[in-house]
Design a protein around this motif. Structure first.
Motif, PDB file in Angstrom:
ATOM      1  N   VAL A  21      38.854  52.929  41.411  1.00 16.94           N
ATOM      2  CA  VAL A  21      40.169  53.493  41.116  1.00 16.94           C
ATOM      3  C   VAL A  21      41.278  52.446  41.015  1.00 16.94           C
ATOM      4  N   SER A  22      40.964  51.197  41.305  1.00 17.56           N
ATOM      5  CA  SER A  22      41.970  50.137  41.215  1.00 17.56           C
ATOM      6  C   SER A  22      42.143  49.708  39.775  1.00 17.56           C
ATOM      7  N   ASP A  23      43.384  49.793  39.282  1.00 17.32           N
ATOM      8  CA  ASP A  23      43.618  49.415  37.896  1.00 17.32           C
ATOM      9  C   ASP A  23      44.032  47.955  37.759  1.00 17.32           C
ATOM     10  N   GLU A  24      44.014  47.229  38.861  1.00 16.99           N
ATOM     11  CA  GLU A  24      44.250  45.789  38.818  1.00 16.99           C
ATOM     12  C   GLU A  24      43.446  45.159  39.951  1.00 16.99           C
ATOM     13  N   ARG A  75      37.793  42.761  41.021  1.00 18.20           N
ATOM     14  CA  ARG A  75      37.953  43.848  40.061  1.00 18.20           C
ATOM     15  C   ARG A  75      36.641  44.094  39.323  1.00 18.20           C
ATOM     16  N   TYR A  77      34.671  44.982  35.995  1.00 13.36           N
ATOM     17  CA  TYR A  77      34.839  44.790  34.558  1.00 13.36           C
ATOM     18  C   TYR A  77      33.561  45.255  33.875  1.00 13.36           C
ATOM     19  N   THR A  78      33.653  45.520  32.576  1.00 12.78           N
ATOM     20  CA  THR A  78      32.426  45.733  31.825  1.00 12.78           C
ATOM     21  C   THR A  78      31.774  44.366  31.629  1.00 12.78           C
ATOM     22  N   LEU A 158      47.628  41.379  32.001  1.00 13.51           N
ATOM     23  CA  LEU A 158      46.967  42.021  30.857  1.00 13.51           C
ATOM     24  C   LEU A 158      46.895  41.060  29.682  1.00 13.51           C
ATOM     25  N   GLU A 161      44.096  38.803  30.410  1.00 13.56           N
ATOM     26  CA  GLU A 161      42.857  39.568  30.309  1.00 13.56           C
ATOM     27  C   GLU A 161      42.453  39.768  28.848  1.00 13.56           C
TER      28      GLU A 161
END
Length: 186
Positions: A21-24, A75, A77-78, A158, A161
């Motif tokens: 649920v962490s968006d960062e 985090r 990541y795919t 971002l 990223e």
């Protein structure tokens, strides 16, 4: 028939949920703080051990996810090797390219941050208010302070990223070709 996978610990289950649920990226110490209660204190070391366990397992299984760490922040990541299909799905006809003006503005900010709108406009030679609004809305730049009453802008995580970079130090050498921000009149 395959043997069932062993159950994971409650701590691991909770860490996995928080990562999802962490968006960062989230710091190890922040995870430990959130996971601790009056009855039980979870140490940074315990959390770090679980994070490493998850990362190793995802890598060993060649999962579609990978858990990456940068400066003790973690985090999900795919997996990088799947980036082409993930990008195809995400863009699926909705790709909006940045205009030349937006790319120029983004480059000036990336190399000379933090800087004001006036400083960016002085380098580009044109007003950039609308472009800066667009870049801010897309989350590629953000206000990071003030100088003499003017907002200062810098690139965001971002931005890094999207370019697949860990830090601004990964930017190619271009800055010597641009004037110093201090030399540009507001």
């Amino acid at each position: 028939m395959n043997e069932p996978l062993p159950p994971v610990s409650l701590l691991r289950s909770r860490v996995e949920s928080l990562l999802l649920v962490s968006d960062e990226p989230i710091l190890t110490e922040e995870l430990a703080r959130v996971l601790s209660s009056e009855d039980e204190v979870v140490s940074d070391e315990d959390v770090r051990g679980v994070l490493i366990e998850i990362a190793d397992e995802l890598d060993m299984r060649n999962s579609g996810f990978e858990l990456r760490e940068l400066h003790d922040a973690w985090r999900l990541y795919t997996r990088r090797t799947n980036s082409d299909i993930v990008e195809a799905k995400l863009l699926d006809g909705t790709q909006q390219k940045l205009s030349r003006a937006a790319l120029e503005t983004l480059a000036v900010i990336a190399y000379r941050q933090p800087c004001t709108r006036a400083q960016v406009a002085a380098v580009r030679g044109v007003n950039c208010d609308g472009v800066i609004r667009t870049l801010t809305l897309r989350g590629l730049i953000a206000e990071t302070g003030e100088s003499s009453g003017a907002h200062l802008y810098s690139t965001t995580d971002l931005f890094l990223e999207q370019l697949g970079m860990d830090s601004l130090e990964d930017l190619p050498e271009l800055a010597p070709l641009l004037p110093e921000v201090d030399d540009i009149d507001d």
